[in-house]
Design a protein around this motif. Structure first.
Motif, PDB file in Angstrom:
ATOM      1  N   ASP A 188     -10.570 -10.200   0.695  1.00 36.30           N
ATOM      2  CA  ASP A 188      -9.837  -9.689  -0.462  1.00 36.30           C
ATOM      3  C   ASP A 188      -8.768 -10.687  -0.892  1.00 36.30           C
ATOM      4  O   ASP A 188      -8.093 -11.281  -0.067  1.00 36.30           O
ATOM      5  N   VAL A 189      -8.631 -10.883  -2.188  1.00 33.63           N
ATOM      6  CA  VAL A 189      -7.531 -11.687  -2.715  1.00 33.63           C
ATOM      7  C   VAL A 189      -6.292 -10.796  -2.753  1.00 33.63           C
ATOM      8  O   VAL A 189      -6.340  -9.704  -3.308  1.00 33.63           O
ATOM      9  N   GLU A 191      -3.527 -10.171  -4.518  1.00 35.52           N
ATOM     10  CA  GLU A 191      -2.904 -10.492  -5.798  1.00 35.52           C
ATOM     11  C   GLU A 191      -1.391 -10.317  -5.733  1.00 35.52           C
ATOM     12  O   GLU A 191      -0.654 -10.950  -6.492  1.00 35.52           O
ATOM     13  N   ASN A 204      -1.666  -3.929  -3.188  1.00 34.15           N
ATOM     14  CA  ASN A 204      -2.928  -4.655  -3.004  1.00 34.15           C
ATOM     15  C   ASN A 204      -3.998  -3.695  -2.517  1.00 34.15           C
ATOM     16  O   ASN A 204      -3.738  -2.806  -1.723  1.00 34.15           O
ATOM     17  N   ARG A 205      -5.219  -3.878  -3.030  1.00 31.50           N
ATOM     18  CA  ARG A 205      -6.351  -3.055  -2.615  1.00 31.50           C
ATOM     19  C   ARG A 205      -7.539  -3.977  -2.426  1.00 31.50           C
ATOM     20  O   ARG A 205      -7.588  -5.046  -3.028  1.00 31.50           O
ATOM     21  N   GLY A 207     -10.444  -5.866  -3.221  1.00 33.80           N
ATOM     22  CA  GLY A 207     -11.121  -6.214  -4.458  1.00 33.80           C
ATOM     23  C   GLY A 207     -10.315  -5.991  -5.716  1.00 33.80           C
ATOM     24  O   GLY A 207     -10.789  -6.295  -6.798  1.00 33.80           O
ATOM     25  N   SER A 208      -9.114  -5.468  -5.564  1.00 34.36           N
ATOM     26  CA  SER A 208      -8.320  -5.229  -6.772  1.00 34.36           C
ATOM     27  C   SER A 208      -6.853  -5.112  -6.399  1.00 34.36           C
ATOM     28  O   SER A 208      -6.443  -5.448  -5.296  1.00 34.36           O
TER      29      SER A 208
HETATM   30 CA   LIG Z   1      -6.786  -7.302  -3.722  1.00 35.24          CA
END
Ligand SMILES: [Ca+2]
Ligand SMILES: [Ca+2]
Ligand SMILES: [Ca+2]
Length: 661
Positions: A188-189, A191, A204-205, A207-208
């Protein structure tokens, strides 16, 4: 043919010892004349080269399996090579099968047509051998190589996406994940570790990610937080005066009234004002051409702050210090003033002063915290779990990080309930649809033609326009029997019409009598907006930094507004050049290039152009500017909108010195 020649010569050399031995054998045979001598295997192996067996007719020779008995009946030349050499000498005496063997041995070499091999060819004692590089398999014909589809087996070991290629394969990751150095695993990035991701909080999640705003702010454009104008709906629930502030709002009361403990109702001041009571405010409005003129008087310090467009927010008194982020207009005044009298023009929605409570997060846009705590609890970040609201506090919403203090009854005998999920559970409060003189039990139901959405109130709101309600104790304007049902994007007026929400406001629901003001400095492209996403920040353009910076479309990463026109200028110091990266750009596909981004030397159309597009590109590109300075323009039309772009740039020292200017 050199290879074939060597091969033949090699065979001849192998035969040489045998050829040399032949005269000796013939000599032995020739010594036969004279008295008949008994010849046996026990004597000189009976003349046999290999095996000898005594028979009645004398010794009989035979050969080892690899060899064949020569016509002389004694010697044993090697079978294969003998055939070869013999055919060399007398072609007519060999079978067709031997011809094929010969052709194979003589012609099929790696030197001729790669031995028929698709890829790698190797000469061996038994002929050519084909092989394939890694990632290919040799087909049953022994010559052809075919790509291995690694993705068919356990997805090639890829976490997410496997793509087969000739001789290999590639793993890639879904959006929001990055490929690790093993070129298979996806991670996961985060962000939230990047700058500028969210205005306030970032969650942060996998994939999103999601952004969340502090209380009193509304999320817009996915990542931005703008002040919620609580006063735009139902006057913020204030009975008399609602004052919007950045990050909050405040109810105030007219002269001769004091604010009730619920912070919203006003009660008539009895006798002398208690020491330390809320500052008294007097606001009187009169209609005049172009709007309402309001006259405001305060007992002490006054703070003016400019709001949206022609609207102004007014804060009187010193009960709450002005917030640090609050913008103060040039006309702001503050100080220890006994009584300030000022005149303020308010922007009013269709002449309605009393508006409905805002719903800052429309369904689907509201970000949830990592753990969704139920009502009556709050999320404790340090303990990373949900905690029950302590005594004397309540929380009526899910997924919150604090509990609100229960209102204090004027009668201290009223008990409070712990773990309250609603302010009405704090104990003794009047429920929505009810009221009483102090907001506590005993309560009365709201009269016909009135409603009250909140608990602990001292009054109910009129439906307006003489509209009745179906029953006593109505809790929302939707209980008022309106003559028409207004659709989203409209509000009901006292003249019994549905009116489009003015620009800068929106209404996502049916049957409302107000529109919600757009948060912060955002506004809508047109009137009649039905959704918060139609509230957009139009700010863009300007002079950019010397060394590094970025340009982004207005309201990024939300959709950009219509009819936007932004101009930026990058003017690097001498001997520096500009490197621009366009990671991705989203512009709607339109025939007439209605929305475009252009970078050139100057505003003049004929000047050196570095970049120009009116299309979506999702693959990153980087380029050096053709000119030393850059004039950048983004324009949108009234048509479709899109996410736009965020384009970083750096300037770097141009070691070559010269170049275009
Ligand atoms: Ca993420
Ligand atoms: Ca492959
Ligand atoms: Ca506010």
């Amino acid at each position: 043919m050199g290879g074939a020649g060597r091969r033949r010569g090699g065979a001849a050399r192998a035969l040489l010892p045998l050829l040399l031995s032949l005269p000796l054998l013939l000599l032995l045979r020739a010594a036969g004349p004279g008295p008949p001598e008994e010849v046996t295997c026990g004597h000189g192996n009976g003349g046999c080269q290999h095996s000898c067996e005594d028979t009645a007719a004398g010794p009989e020779c035979s050969c080892h399996p690899q060899s064949e008995l020569h016509v002389d009946g004694r010697s044993c030349p090697e079978r294969l090579d003998t055939a070869l050499e013999v055919t060399e000498g007398s072609a007519t005496s060999v079978a067709d099968g031997d011809k094929r063997v010969k052709r194979r041995l003589l012609m099929e070499t790696c030197a001729v047509g790669n031995g028929g091999c698709n890829r790698t060819c190797k000469d061996t004692a038994t002929g050519v051998r084909c092989s394939c590089p890694v990632g290919f398999t040799l087909q049953p014909d022994g010559k052809t190589c075919r790509d291995v589809d690694e993705c068919q087996t356990r997805n090639g070991g890829c976490d997410h996406v496997c793509r087969n290629t000739a001789g290999s394969f590639d793993c890639s990751c879904r959006k929001g994940f990055k490929l690790l150095t093993d070129e298979k695993s996806c991670q996961d990035v985060d962000e939230c570790s990047l700058e500028r991701t969210c205005d306030h909080s970032c969650i942060n999640r996998p994939g999103s990610f999601a952004c969340a705003c502090n209380a009193g702010y509304t999320l817009y454009g996915f990542t931005h937080c703008g002040d919620t104008d609580e006063c735009s709906v139902h006057n913020g629930g204030c009975q008399q005066v609602c004052v919007n502030t950045v990050g909050g709002y405040e109810c105030q009361c007219l002269s001769g009234h004091t604010l009730h403990w619920n912070g919203k109702d006003c009660v008539e001041a009895e006798g002398a004002v208690a020491a330390g009571a809320s500052p008294r405010v007097s606001l009187q409005c009169t209609r005049s051409a172009g709007g309402d003129r309001c006259s405001l008087s305060c007992r002490s310090g006054i703070h003016l702050s400019s709001g949206l467009q022609e609207a102004y927010s007014v804060t009187c008194g010193s009960s709450s210090p002005p917030r640090s982020k609050q913008r103060e207009s040039a006309g702001s005044a503050s100080g220890d003033v006994a009584s300030v009298r000022t005149s303020v023009t308010f922007k009013l929605n269709g002449g309605i002063c009393s508006l409905k409570k805002a719903e800052p997060f429309p369904e689907g846009l509201r970000p949830a915290p990592p753990v969704s705590c139920r009502a009556g609890t709050y999320y404790d970040g340090a303990q990373e779990r949900c905690i029950l609201c302590p005594d004397g506090t309540f929380q009526n919403e899910e997924g919150q990080i604090t509990c609100e203090p229960c209102p204090r009854p004027e009668n201290p005998g009223v008990q409070k309930t712990p773990e309250a999920w609603n302010v009405s559970e704090c104990g003794g409060l009047c429920q929505p649809g009810e009221y009483s003189a102090d907001g506590f039990a005993p309560c009365q139901l709201c009269a016909l033609g009135t409603f009250q959405p909140e608990a602990g109130r001292t009054s109910c709101l009129p439906c307006g326009g003489g509209l009745p309600t179906k029953r006593l104790g109505a809790t929302s304007f939707q209980d008022c029997e309106t003559r028409v049902q207004c659709s989203p994007g409209h509000f009901y007026t006292t003249t019994h019409r549905c009116v489009r929400c003015p620009a800068g406001t929106y209404q996502p629901e049916f049957g409302k009598n107000s529109c919600v003001s757009c948060p912060g400095n955002t506004t809508t492209d047109f009137d009649g907006a039905t959704n918060l996403t139609q509230c957009k920040n139009r700010r863009c353009g300007g002079e950019l930094g010397d060394f590094t910076g970025y340009i982004e479309s207005p309201n990024y990463p939300g959709n950009y507004p219509a009819n936007a026109e932004c101009t930026w200028v990058i003017n690097p110091p001498p001997k520096r050049r500009i490197l621009v990266v366009v990671p991705e750009i989203f512009l709607p596909i339109e025939d007439d290039c209605g929305d475009f981004l252009v970078m050139r030397k100057t505003a003049s159309r004929g000047s050196a152009t570095t970049y120009e597009t009116c299309q979506t590109y999702e693959r990153p590109i980087a380029f050096t500017s053709r000119s030393r300075r850059l004039w950048i323009q983004f324009k949108s039309n009234e048509g479709n909108s899109a996410k736009g772009f965020q384009v970083p740039y750096v300037t770097y020292d141009d070691a070559r010195g010269g170049g275009r200017t």
